[in-house]
Every structure is written in structure tokens, then in C-alpha cells.
Design a protein around this motif. Structure first.
Motif, PDB file in Angstrom:
ATOM      1  N   HIS A 159     -61.745  -1.436  43.525  1.00 19.45           N
ATOM      2  CA  HIS A 159     -61.555  -1.718  42.098  1.00 19.45           C
ATOM      3  C   HIS A 159     -61.523  -0.420  41.282  1.00 19.45           C
ATOM      4  O   HIS A 159     -60.634  -0.224  40.442  1.00 19.45           O
ATOM      5  N   ARG A 160     -62.491   0.460  41.525  1.00 21.77           N
ATOM      6  CA  ARG A 160     -62.539   1.729  40.769  1.00 21.77           C
ATOM      7  C   ARG A 160     -61.331   2.603  41.084  1.00 21.77           C
ATOM      8  O   ARG A 160     -60.774   3.250  40.202  1.00 21.77           O
ATOM      9  N   THR A 163     -58.368   1.187  39.267  1.00 21.94           N
ATOM     10  CA  THR A 163     -58.508   1.460  37.833  1.00 21.94           C
ATOM     11  C   THR A 163     -58.140   2.909  37.521  1.00 21.94           C
ATOM     12  O   THR A 163     -57.406   3.183  36.564  1.00 21.94           O
ATOM     13  N   LYS A 166     -54.388   3.352  37.784  1.00 19.47           N
ATOM     14  CA  LYS A 166     -53.705   2.806  36.610  1.00 19.47           C
ATOM     15  C   LYS A 166     -53.797   3.774  35.434  1.00 19.47           C
ATOM     16  O   LYS A 166     -52.828   3.968  34.701  1.00 19.47           O
TER      17      LYS A 166
END
Length: 182
Positions: A159-160, A163, A166
Motif C-alpha cells: 500500500h505504501r 501510494t 502515485k
């Protein structure tokens, strides 16, 4: 699978031909993974060779024969990380290097270069889980087993890492699944 388990058992008993056949079955995946880490054919080959050597001398320590692929991947990851830490050189991306990375179909070369450049800026723990998840198609459970860490840590790092990617790509690409910019 039974044939592979038989090869593993023979390799653990010292049969070099069986070990060679095991490596032959895994060599393309291992080389591609090494190439993704280094983006250089010579360095990828060196990491691959070092991985094969380390695997050969320590195959007898493999605890569960059915996880030989996971074990080899872990040996390669550790070898690549150690190699890159030792070398610590600036990696420049060239078009011919990018083309050796897995063909992603509809993704343009420029987008692949941007993604690889963005990944270079991530911490190693994020790069590793993202490569295993999206390049090798490992499940979270398989990644956790490969890296010997909790599944929650793997999920957090995925997830990190996504992120951060992105943010680095700054909404330059349209995500058709979400019908919005990344």
C-alpha cells in the motif's frame, strides 16, 4: 510437481545434474527478477550466477522441498540487495534495457520508463514487495513466506509503495479502472 520434488530431493542428496535441471526450470524467472533490480544485463547475470552458486552450496538447508521456487527467489533477492548495496552506482535507463523487462502489452515505453524511474526512488522494501506482487504475481501470503515477515507488513508495504509511486507519477496517467488520474 512430483518431478520437481524428486529433483529437489536428488539435488539435496548431492546430485549436480538434478540441481542443474532445477535451475534450468527457474532460470528465466530468476534472470528477469535480477534484471529488474539492476537494469543491466551484466549485473543481472552476475547476480544470477551468484544466486546459483549460493543455492548450490546451501540446497541441503532447504527445509520444505515444495518451496524450492520461493527459496530460490529469496536467495536471489538477498543476493541482489547485497550486490546493489556493495556497488551503489547510478543506474541509467536506456531504451534497450527497458525492452528486456516483461512486455506489458498496451503500456507505452515512455510509461514503463517513468514507472521504473519512480521505482528507483523507493526504499528497497517497497520495491521488493511491488516486484513480487505485480511482476511475479505472488500472493500476499507467498510474499510473506518469501521475505519471512508477517502478511500485515507485506500489505502495508504494498500500500505504501503504491501510494509513493502515485505521488511520484503525479497524476500523469489515466487509470481506466477508476476512471480518474493516478
Amino acid at each position: 510437481m512430483n518431478q520437481k520434488l524428486g529433483l529437489v530431493a536428488l539435488a539435496k542428496a548431492g546430485d549436480s545434474d538434478a540441481f542443474q535441471m532445477l535451475i534450468h526450470q527457474e532460470k528465466a524467472k530468476l534472470y528477469k527478477m535480477a534484471f529488474v533490480y539492476t537494469r543491466n544485463e551484466d549485473d543481472a547475470l552476475e547476480i544470477f550466477q551468484e544466486t546459483v552458486y549460493k543455492a548450490l552450496i546451501s540446497i541441503s538447508t532447504l527445509k520444505d522441498d515444495q518451496y524450492v521456487t520461493t527459496w530460490l527467489t529469496r536467495v536471489l533477492i538477498n543476493t541482489a540487495i547485497a550486490y546493489l548495496a556493495k556497488k551503489r552506482k547510478v543506474i541509467t535507463l536506456r531504451k534497450d534495457m527497458i525492452e528486456n523487462v516483461r512486455d506489458t502489452g498496451s503500456v507505452r515505453l515512455e510509461e514503463r520508463i517513468d514507472l521504473l524511474e519512480a521505482m528507483e526512488e523507493l526504499e528497497e522494501k517497497y520495491v521488493t514487495v511491488l516486484l513480487l506482487r505485480f511482476y511475479k504475481d505472488y500472493s500476499v501470503k507467498q510474499i510473506a513466506e518469501t521475505l519471512d515477515c508477517p502478511e500485515g507488513t507485506v500489505k502495508t508495504n504494498i500500500h505504501r509503495g503504491l501510494t509513493l509511486l502515485k505521488k511520484k507519477l503525479k497524476g500523469e496517467y489515466f487509470d481506466e479502472r477508476k476512471n480518474s488520474c493516478l
